[in-house]
Design an enzyme around this catalytic site. Structure first.
Site, PDB file in Angstrom:
ATOM      1  N   GLU A   1       0.807  -1.223   0.000  1.00 33.43           N
ATOM      2  CA  GLU A   1       0.000   0.000   0.000  1.00 33.43           C
ATOM      3  C   GLU A   1       0.839   1.272   0.000  1.00 33.43           C
ATOM      4  O   GLU A   1       0.306   2.361  -0.237  1.00 33.43           O
ATOM      5  CB  GLU A   1      -0.953  -0.013   1.194  1.00 33.43           C
TER       6      GLU A   1
ATOM      7  N   GLU B   1       6.946 -21.684   8.397  1.00 31.12           N
ATOM      8  CA  GLU B   1       7.438 -20.801   9.462  1.00 31.12           C
ATOM      9  C   GLU B   1       8.511 -21.465  10.325  1.00 31.12           C
ATOM     10  O   GLU B   1       9.183 -20.792  11.106  1.00 31.12           O
ATOM     11  CB  GLU B   1       6.292 -20.339  10.348  1.00 31.12           C
TER      12      GLU B   1
END
Length: 268
Positions: A78, A109
């Site tokens: 963004e 992860e």
């Protein structure tokens, strides 16, 4: 046990009405901004060093897994349309690669070495800063990445939701937002995720303002990538320059950017 994994303050959730569920979730959510407020002194330090790195031509990297990784990718993606910065200035990296944005990648992860490999693909250097995002504060992908960065002399920060975590220990500038137990036990996409989103908003917004990407309170460098933003840019020019809508629209079309249009108008 970490507080984010502690038992919910609520029980027998399946027996609650929809209204009771929503009111209770909302009650828990109200505690999040207060937890963020307590972490502002830590966040201030992280913002200051991030501004310095970006001013000197460095980049901001986020590394995370699952919800934390997705939030980093969202924040990074963004920045260019909002502030007109290059796409490579803020980079979000998620364990398991971009496919993990939509679909969880099992055990991604848990690979302590992979984050450093992912960062090296971007030619990471001491000019940059790397922020690890991990609600639990114990994600191996993030810990390994931050430790490798520190060994290489690269500045590090983190956003975590437990106190005294391994991730925070691996960061030069830790931000610890202690959100406590989740409404659904261990569901850190809820309060912890909300806290991380708030902190990320604060981090990049404050950084971009300090870098001069806002004038007054306006996003003067935003990309005019849709009709809504063109209309917003036109209104900015009308208000700033006290000109008609037609004049503002023509000026914006000519210069393609609110800041450029304001500067050009001032030189008349």
């Amino acid at each position: 046990m970490s507080t984010t994994e502690s038992a919910s303050h609520y029980n027998n959730l399946e027996q609650l009405s929809v209204q009771e569920l929503l009111v209770s979730i909302n009650q828990e959510d109200k505690t999040v901004p207060l937890a963020v407020e307590k972490a502002i002194p830590q966040l201030e330090q992280l913002v200051e060093v991030t501004v310095q790195k970006l001013r000197e031509g460095g980049r901001l990297f986020y590394i995370g897994a699952g919800t934390s990784g997705r939030l980093g990718v969202v924040d990074a993606s963004e920045c260019p349309p909002t502030y007109g910065v290059p796409h490579g200035m803020v980079v979000g990296i998620i364990a398991g690669g971009d496919g993990a944005i939509r679909k969880a990648v099992e055990f991604a992860e848990d690979d302590e070495a992979q984050a450093w490999k992912d960062l090296q693909a971007h030619q990471i250097s001491t000019k940059d800063i790397v922020v690890g995002i991990a609600a639990s504060g114990r994600t191996p992908y993030v810990i390994g990445g931050l430790n490798a960065c520190r060994s290489a002399g690269i500045s590090t920060g983190c956003i975590v939701c437990n106190a005294g975590s391994a991730v925070a220990h691996s960061a030069d500038y830790p931000v610890e937002v202690l959100t406590g137990p989740e409404f659904v036990t261990g569901s850190t996409r809820m309060k912890a995720g909300t806290a991380q989103k708030l902190v990320l908003n604060m981090l990049t917004t404050a950084t971009m303002i300090r870098l001069g990407k806002v004038r007054g309170n306006k996003m003067v460098d935003m990309q005019l990538s849709n009709h809504k933003l063109v209309d917003r840019g036109t209104r900015m020019l009308m208000e700033e320059l006290q000109i008609t809508e037609a004049e503002a629209a023509a000026l914006l079309q000519q210069h393609g950017n609110v800041r450029a249009a304001i500067d050009a108008y001032g030189k008349r």
